[in-house]
Write a protein that holds these residues in place. Structure first.
Motif, PDB file in Angstrom:
ATOM      1  N   VAL A  70      16.449  -9.756   3.654  1.00  0.00           N
ATOM      2  CA  VAL A  70      16.899  -8.643   5.224  1.00  0.00           C
ATOM      3  C   VAL A  70      18.112  -8.419   4.702  1.00  0.00           C
ATOM      4  O   VAL A  70      18.841  -9.698   5.486  1.00  0.00           O
ATOM      5  N   LEU A 129       6.139  -0.242   9.692  1.00  0.00           N
ATOM      6  CA  LEU A 129       7.640  -0.178   8.390  1.00  0.00           C
ATOM      7  C   LEU A 129       6.932  -0.428   7.063  1.00  0.00           C
ATOM      8  O   LEU A 129       6.239  -0.679   7.088  1.00  0.00           O
ATOM      9  N   ILE A 130       7.357   0.456   6.455  1.00  0.00           N
ATOM     10  CA  ILE A 130       7.528   0.590   4.845  1.00  0.00           C
ATOM     11  C   ILE A 130       8.213   0.230   3.983  1.00  0.00           C
ATOM     12  O   ILE A 130       9.201  -0.109   4.133  1.00  0.00           O
ATOM     13  N   GLY A 131       7.541   0.469   3.188  1.00  0.00           N
ATOM     14  CA  GLY A 131       8.847  -0.361   1.577  1.00  0.00           C
ATOM     15  C   GLY A 131       7.920  -0.498   0.897  1.00  0.00           C
ATOM     16  O   GLY A 131       6.682  -1.252   0.768  1.00  0.00           O
ATOM     17  N   LYS A 161       9.663  -6.680   4.229  1.00  0.00           N
ATOM     18  CA  LYS A 161       8.900  -6.820   5.404  1.00  0.00           C
ATOM     19  C   LYS A 161       8.826  -7.637   5.878  1.00  0.00           C
ATOM     20  O   LYS A 161       8.519  -7.770   6.778  1.00  0.00           O
ATOM     21  N   SER A 162       7.788  -8.364   4.845  1.00  0.00           N
ATOM     22  CA  SER A 162       7.103 -10.225   5.164  1.00  0.00           C
ATOM     23  C   SER A 162       8.503 -11.066   5.744  1.00  0.00           C
ATOM     24  O   SER A 162       7.896 -11.177   7.088  1.00  0.00           O
ATOM     25  N   ASP A 207       0.742  -8.141   9.918  1.00  0.00           N
ATOM     26  CA  ASP A 207       1.480  -7.397   8.828  1.00  0.00           C
ATOM     27  C   ASP A 207      -0.491  -7.628   7.828  1.00  0.00           C
ATOM     28  O   ASP A 207      -0.434  -7.870   7.167  1.00  0.00           O
ATOM     29  N   GLU A 208       0.356  -5.491   7.457  1.00  0.00           N
ATOM     30  CA  GLU A 208      -1.148  -5.611   6.753  1.00  0.00           C
ATOM     31  C   GLU A 208      -2.550  -5.620   7.232  1.00  0.00           C
ATOM     32  O   GLU A 208      -3.214  -6.314   6.257  1.00  0.00           O
ATOM     33  N   VAL A 265       3.125  -3.302   9.746  1.00  0.00           N
ATOM     34  CA  VAL A 265       4.080  -3.015   8.707  1.00  0.00           C
ATOM     35  C   VAL A 265       2.772  -2.700   7.699  1.00  0.00           C
ATOM     36  O   VAL A 265       1.227  -3.729   7.661  1.00  0.00           O
ATOM     37  N   HIS A 325       0.534  -0.910   4.206  1.00  0.00           N
ATOM     38  CA  HIS A 325       0.980   0.200   2.868  1.00  0.00           C
ATOM     39  C   HIS A 325       0.176   1.482   2.754  1.00  0.00           C
ATOM     40  O   HIS A 325       0.775   2.378   1.893  1.00  0.00           O
ATOM     41  N   LEU A 330      12.033   0.289   4.385  1.00  0.00           N
ATOM     42  CA  LEU A 330      12.893  -0.712   3.802  1.00  0.00           C
ATOM     43  C   LEU A 330      12.691  -0.643   2.426  1.00  0.00           C
ATOM     44  O   LEU A 330      12.050  -0.256   1.711  1.00  0.00           O
ATOM     45  N   SER A 336      14.833   6.618   8.704  1.00  0.00           N
ATOM     46  CA  SER A 336      13.499   5.781   9.614  1.00  0.00           C
ATOM     47  C   SER A 336      13.201   7.787  10.616  1.00  0.00           C
ATOM     48  O   SER A 336      14.629   8.113  10.158  1.00  0.00           O
TER      49      SER A 336
END
Lengths: 301, 334, 245
Positions: free
Chosen positions: C20, C35-37, C43-44, C163-164, C194, C196, C211, C219
């Motif tokens: 990060v 928060l995507i990527g 991300k995690s 987180d997902e 976060v 998908h 990210l 952003s």
């Protein structure tokens, strides 16, 4: 002998003794670290298997008059078979349980073996004396017992052999696969129960080789079982769990450390060395000091 | 859970009452009953850290030994009466656990087990070389003479003392099982990372559990020291004591209230009574019981009962005991 | 209005790898930040840094203006930052109800009885009330995610770090999840999402950070970020230009 040269000779002798003893310790520990690394089992019966092999070698050669080499090989075979049965018959039954359960089973099995040996052989020290027991080289002032040199050679050979076997043979690959993920290994058709037992048998065979060597070069009694288990544990942690070449390095290091301590420290502190190293290693670097753990997930639960 | 908790308490009290019948017995069975009661306490001590928190300590005898030696030192060297030394020893054992706990409890699973084993062995070595503990020659709790002493109360009194302590241990664990603290320990056992995310201060909680377990073991150790009169490093720090604690709880049922009681009664009775048929094979009995007990009862006898312990309120009733037994064996088999 | 969560120049190295790199954002009450990527974008790691499961190599984390950089997870959750786990982590042998009650007791500070009452209410809210007495290990994927959420809500959070949470769910379950999260936003909870699933991101987020290899690539509002060519490329690879998600 007195004065400066003798102090240097003493130090050299201690180093050599330590290395030779360390070779034996490495041989004792390599099977233990293999089982821990692959099966995530701490085999508290390991020391008992070593001593059992020593007794079998002794009984077969000293009492039954078998050639010592043949006696040693027979002892290795017997101990390996016992190891296979122990894993297949008992330990496989608790292989998926919290680690406490297999730990207790090996503890009980070790205690059972030890006390059975006390009952069968009494707890006196034994030494195997053969024609070549006492032959030795002298290099400078340093004394090199031939048999101990052989035990170091055997340790290096077997440790390397195990490492190569794990990397290149079919069974070796099956064992490594099971160590990384037993469920995935089962899915690709590896007979996991058999491979577990085989791994344990390999660990036991190495314990047997160490035991046969112990019978040839040192004294032993049922009391030695706990010491061998403890030393194996220390070496496995120091060398990296499941890391066989780490076990060799760790064994040599511990041997030298204990020999130096024997030379320069008061007697009652020497036995505490292994413990001190162990506690330091566990608290500072549970993943091993010299090597990396082969299967890092194993350090946890 | 209150309802099941009460049922457990009643069942356990009944078991203890059975043991209490020992008061009417001649000396050999009385000795066995006393030893059963001692192990009820020790097993519950282990149950707190090994059963509820899931940290399988193999060094629990250290707290027993530290408590015992503390009592011996306070009575023999400082001039305390035994009854004043008893709470002090319990507190000292708990404090000892609070000191050694933080580094040990950073480890998990096998590593924790072996490190605690090492801790206990190290403590024994320390006691064996210190001057104040009398070293390897042992130390005598003064029970008569002109100096300060506490008169030896006799076998029956020890039976009652151990009975009282066992009842206290049982009450502590029954409370724990229904309390916030116990729930936090079970959360730690299930998933320590998730427990931390749920707001449980895990290190502090684990150390508190170890200290509480040491409090019980230390009290038992102090009583044992007095009962033995002369204490030695090898008798107070005997690895077999730890082994029995662990096996009793495993075979009885980890993290349950009644399991360790049942385990202690069955195991101690078996071990002591079988020893009566003394033979050369005598030492093989305990290890054989360990191996067979652990393999056949991996979740303990408590799980064979109709309502699984620790299932909490609304837990679904379980099938027949035999099915549950096979179920446990099947679950852990490779 | 001040931000409940502020993250400033957050950086974390693993050995030689910078997982990060200089991530900065702030999150206000009742808003959702996406928060995507692609996988491995960090991300995690951001989630772990913000919730105290990892200590940052550099940078600051503030909750309600208070510096909490490097505090352990239990302190952060008590300060109001709750999380769910990408791979669910139920307390398997505890009941579903007790799973939630632990959070209510230790993070929100309720006594045992009140904690169980709160837990019951939350189980109703996430649709798990009928499973309250079952061991949590018996739940399926979708129900396990509901449990994760209920457990996080029981901490009485100001900030939810998810987180997902919608990963591996069927379309119908995702729709229900989106409604649930929208309701939480209305209650004033700030959410770091976060995710998908781009439909969910579009529906819920006020702002989105993309990210790539640990760095914020771009952003802005979801419509803008999700149609950015670089974002499309990062997700689908350079060989599929112009394929909008």
């Amino acid at each position: 002998m007195a004065g400066a040269p003798s102090a240097v000779t003493d130090l050299l002798q201690a180093l050599v003794d330590g290395l030779l003893e360390g070779g034996l310790l490495a041989l004792v520990a390599v099977g233990f670290t293999l089982v821990w690394g692959v099966l995530n089992e701490i085999n508290l019966a390991h020391g008992a298997l070593v001593v059992l092999a020593a007794y079998l070698t002794w009984e077969l050669s000293a009492s039954a008059g078998l050639n010592p080499l043949l006696a040693g090989l027979t002892a290795i075979a017997v101990v390996a078979a016992l190891g296979y049965a122990l894993q297949r018959g008992l330990l496989n039954l608790v292989a998926r349980a919290p680690v406490l359960l297999p730990l207790l089973v090996t503890f009980g099995a070790g205690l059972l073996l030890r006390d059975a040996m006390v009952a069968a052989f009494s707890s006196d020290d034994r030494t195997l004396v053969t024609a070549y027991s006492l032959s030795a080289f002298r290099v400078g002032g340093v004394y090199l017992p031939v048999l101990r040199l052989w035990s170091l050679v055997l340790a290096v050979t077997l440790t390397t052999g195990v490492a190569l076997g794990l990397r290149h043979t079919r069974h070796g690959m099956a064992i490594r696969a099971v160590g990384m993920d037993r469920d995935a290994a089962r899915l690709v058709g590896i007979p996991v129960r058999h491979v577990y037992a085989l791994t344990f048998a390999a660990g036991a065979a190495l314990a047997g080789a160490a035991g046969a060597m112990v019978a040839a070069v040192g004294t032993f009694s049922p009391v030695s079982t706990d010491v061998y288990t403890l030393e194996s544990f220390v070496i496995a942690v120091v060398g990296g769990i499941g890391n066989t070449s780490g076990a060799l390095a760790g064994g040599l290091a511990l041997g030298v450390l204990e020999a130096l301590a024997g030379q320069y420290l008061p007697g009652e502190l020497v036995s505490a060395i292994a413990f001190a190293v162990l506690l330091l290693a566990l608290v500072l670097r549970p993943q091993g000091i010299v090597g990396r753990a082969r299967y890092s997930a194993r350090v946890d639960r | 859970m209150e309802k099941t908790g009460r049922r457990w308490l009643a069942g356990s009290a009944a078991t203890i009452a059975l043991a209490a019948g020992g008061a009417a017995l001649p000396s050999q069975p009385l000795g066995t009953a006393t030893s059963v009661l001692l192990f009820v306490t020790l097993a519950q001590s282990w149950n707190i850290i090994g059963g509820f928190a899931g940290y399988p300590s193999f060094g629990q005898v250290a707290f027993f030994g530290v408590g015992g030696y503390c009592a011996a030192v306070l009575t023999a060297q400082v001039g305390f009466s035994f009854w004043a030394a008893l709470p002090a020893s319990a507190a000292f054992a708990a404090a000892f656990a609070a000191v050694v706990g933080p580094p040990l409890l950073r480890l998990r699973g096998n590593a924790f087990s072996i490190a605690t084993l090492g801790m206990a062995a190290g403590t024994r070595e320390l006691v064996a070389i210190l001057g104040v503990t009398g070293g390897g020659a042992g130390l005598t709790v003064p029970t008569f003479g002109p100096g300060p002493h506490t008169a030896y109360p006799g076998a029956l009194a020890f039976y009652w003392a151990y009975l009282a302590l066992a009842a206290v241990s049982l009450a502590v664990v029954a409370w724990l099982s229904a309390s916030r603290f116990g729930l936090a320990l079970r959360a730690i056992r299930a998933d320590e990372t998730a427990a931390e995310s749920a707001g449980v201060a895990t290190t502090r909680t684990k150390v508190a559990a170890l200290a509480l377990s040491a409090l019980l073991a230390g009290t038992a150790g102090a009583l044992f020291a007095f009962q033995q009169v002369v204490v030695f490093p090898d008798s107070m720090f005997d690895i077999t004591t730890t082994t029995l604690m662990v096996v009793i709880v495993v075979v009885g049922g980890r993290g349950t209230v009644a399991g360790p009681v049942v385990g202690a009664v069955v195991f101690e009775t078996l071990v002591t009574e079988l020893h009566l048929f003394a033979s050369r094979l005598d030492p093989l009995i305990l290890p054989a019981l360990i191996v067979v007990g652990v393999v056949l009862l991996p979740d303990g006898v408590a799980h064979l009962l109709p309502v699984p312990p620790g299932a909490g309120r609304g837990g679904t009733p379980r099938a027949r005991p035999r099915a549950v037994l096979l179920d446990a064996v099947r679950r852990y088999r490779l | 209005m001040t931000a409940v969560l502020e993250v400033e120049s957050l950086t974390r190295n693993f050995g030689g790898l910078r997982a990060v790199d200089e991530v900065t954002f702030s999150l206000r009450r009742g808003t959702v930040l996406g928060l995507i990527g692609p996988n491995g974008a960090g991300k995690s790691t951001v989630v772990n840094l913000v919730t105290g499961h990892l200590a940052p190599t550099r940078g600051r984390v503030r909750v309600g203006g208070r510096d909490v950089t490097g505090a352990p997870p239990w302190k952060l959750v008590r300060a109001g930052v709750a999380r769910t786990f990408q791979v669910v982590r139920p307390f398997e042998d505890l009941t579903v109800l007790d799973n939630v009650a632990v959070s209510a007791m230790y993070a929100a500070g309720f006594p045992a009885r009140a904690a169980r009452t709160t837990a019951r209410r939350l189980l109703e809210q996430v649709g798990l009330a009928t499973r309250a007495g079952d061991p949590a290990g018996q739940l399926g994927v979708a129900d396990s995610r509901r449990l994760e959420l209920a457990r996080a809500l029981a901490t009485h959070p100001r900030v939810l770090v998810l987180d997902e949470i919608l990963g591996g769910l069927a379309q119908r379950e995702i729709a229900a999840g989106v409604d649930l999260l929208a309701a939480l936003r209305e209650q004033g909870i700030a959410i770091l999402l976060v995710e998908h699933h781009m439909g969910a991101v579009r529906a819920l987020c006020d702002r989105v950070i993309m990210l790539e290899r640990g760095r914020p690539l771009t952003s802005g509002p979801p419509a803008e970020v999700l149609s950015d060519r670089r974002v499309v490329r990062a997700y689908l690879g350079a060989r599929h230009p112009g394929t909008a998600p």
